[in-house]
Design an enzyme around this catalytic site. Structure first.
Site, mmCIF file in Angstrom:
data_model
loop_
_atom_site.group_PDB
_atom_site.id
_atom_site.type_symbol
_atom_site.label_atom_id
_atom_site.label_comp_id
_atom_site.label_asym_id
_atom_site.label_seq_id
_atom_site.Cartn_x
_atom_site.Cartn_y
_atom_site.Cartn_z
ATOM 1 N N GLU A 186 1.071 -1.038 -0.247
ATOM 2 C CA GLU A 186 -0.065 0.078 -0.210
ATOM 3 C C GLU A 186 0.898 1.341 0.362
ATOM 4 O O GLU A 186 1.686 1.530 0.523
ATOM 5 C CB GLU A 186 -1.049 -0.776 1.039
ATOM 6 C CG GLU A 186 -1.941 1.575 0.910
ATOM 7 C CD GLU A 186 -2.563 0.565 -0.537
ATOM 8 O OE1 GLU A 186 -2.139 1.290 -1.312
ATOM 9 O OE2 GLU A 186 -3.873 0.111 -0.259
ATOM 10 N N ASP B 123 -7.397 -0.267 -3.011
ATOM 11 C CA ASP B 123 -8.223 0.605 -3.489
ATOM 12 C C ASP B 123 -9.257 0.541 -4.730
ATOM 13 O O ASP B 123 -9.416 1.474 -5.468
ATOM 14 C CB ASP B 123 -7.772 1.993 -3.396
ATOM 15 C CG ASP B 123 -5.848 1.953 -4.193
ATOM 16 O OD1 ASP B 123 -6.121 1.116 -4.950
ATOM 17 O OD2 ASP B 123 -6.130 3.521 -4.372
#
Length: 343
Positions: free
Chosen positions: A227, A302
């Protein structure tokens, strides 16, 4: 010779003839190997074969366009290759998509496509017949991901490691169907489907993406999606030990102890041993990890609830495990994959 002695000799001869031999590669799957190494699978997915020697359950589900009927596809036999003929018969005269990839580990971590009718979201299911191959001489179909295809599962209560718990994973993918869209991943992701910060993800990425710049060559590379970045090694600088994997079938592995170190490896999935691309400290800001325990396949963390997947890639098989696998265990898994006979 006395009758009793003759019967005893006969029994010995029969035992010698029918004595079981050593377990063959076909009788042992990658998840059997991980379990024997003390790092059991908590999720195991494949559209081409069983990942346990004894597994005879469902591998994946297809849905046909003519009437929206569905059918589960299993292996030809326990521990075997998928029954492609069953899919062919069901989809004859129409088109099919892959709606679910079932978890073979027993934890129920089934992956559904991120769209209406699946787990919810903005994507669509992948075409079920985009690519066929053979494994051990038997025909099978891959999960052929194009942009707007992706799969997901919230597994934080069903065995997927969270927080700083150690984990490992592998997947067999392809070096001939890739792009630089975000992000062809398989592994641990956000339950929120939002980019929640460093360490919220722990997933294998395979693509031509050069996230931080300075990459050498054109890829595709095995990297770690932690991430807020794809890491080729332990920092945002390009890792000079990285290499491109352009073969038709590629093994990619990632393991992360959650607090101090991680390792990335890759290999041709048809032969050879795993090459260690990186093994060392976690990047700054990723210690400890903050994994959330969802599973992503085909997209970034996401995605894809309100936005769509931009990546392309191929998924044949993969698993996630609890604990930090040993090099010996990972080498044995690679040997099992090579012996499976991808063609």
């Amino acid at each position: 010779m006395a009758a009793g002695s003759a019967l005893m000799l006969l029994a010995v001869l029969v035992a010698m003839v029918y004595r079981p031999g050593p377990a063959s590669a076909a009788g042992t799957g990658p998840c059997d190997i991980y379990a024997s190494g003390g790092t059991p699978c908590v999720a195991a997915h494949s559209t081409v074969r069983a990942l346990y020697g004894s597994y005879a359950g469902k591998l994946y589900q297809v849905r046909r366009s003519s009437d929206n009927a569905t059918r589960d596809i299993g292996p030809l036999a326990a521990g075997g290759v998928a029954d492609a003929a069953a899919q062919d018969s069901f989809c004859a005269g129409t088109s099919c998509v892959i709606t679910w990839v079932y978890d073979q580990s027993g934890h129920g971590n089934n992956l559904g496509y991120q769209g209406p009718g699946g787990v919810g979201g903005s994507d669509t299911a992948a075409n079920a017949t985009s690519e066929s191959l053979t494994v051990g001489g038997n025909r099978a179909y891959s999960l052929y991901i194009n942009p707007r295809n992706s799969y997901w599962r919230d597994g934080h209560t069903t065995g997927v490691p969270t927080g700083s718990a150690p984990e490992g994973m592998y997947m067999v993918t392809s070096g001939t169907h890739v792009n630089n869209g975000c992000c062809f991943d398989y592994g641990n992701s956000e339950t929120t489907r939002k980019a929640d910060g460093p360490g919220a993800m722990d997933a294998i990425n395979f693509s031509t993406q050069c996230w931080f710049g300075g990459c050498s060559g054109n890829g595709p590379w095995v990297q770690a999606d932690l991430e807020w970045g794809l890491y080729s090694g332990g920092s945002q600088s390009w890792n000079p030990n990285q290499r491109a994997f352009t073969s038709k079938f590629v093994t990619a592995t990632l393991k992360n102890n959650g607090t101090t170190r991680f390792a990335i490896k890759g290999s041709n999935a048809q032969s050879g041993s795993l090459a260690t691309l990186y093994a060392g400290p976690l990047p700054a800001g990723y210690n400890p990890m903050k994994k959330q325990g969802a599973i992503i396949l085909g997209s970034g963390g996401d995605c894809c609830n309100g936005n769509t997947n931009l990546s392309a890639g191929t998924f044949y098989e993969g698993a996630m495990v609890s604990g930090y696998p040993s090099d010996q265990t990972e080498n044995a898994v690679q040997a099992n994959i090579a012996a499976a006979g991808y063609r």
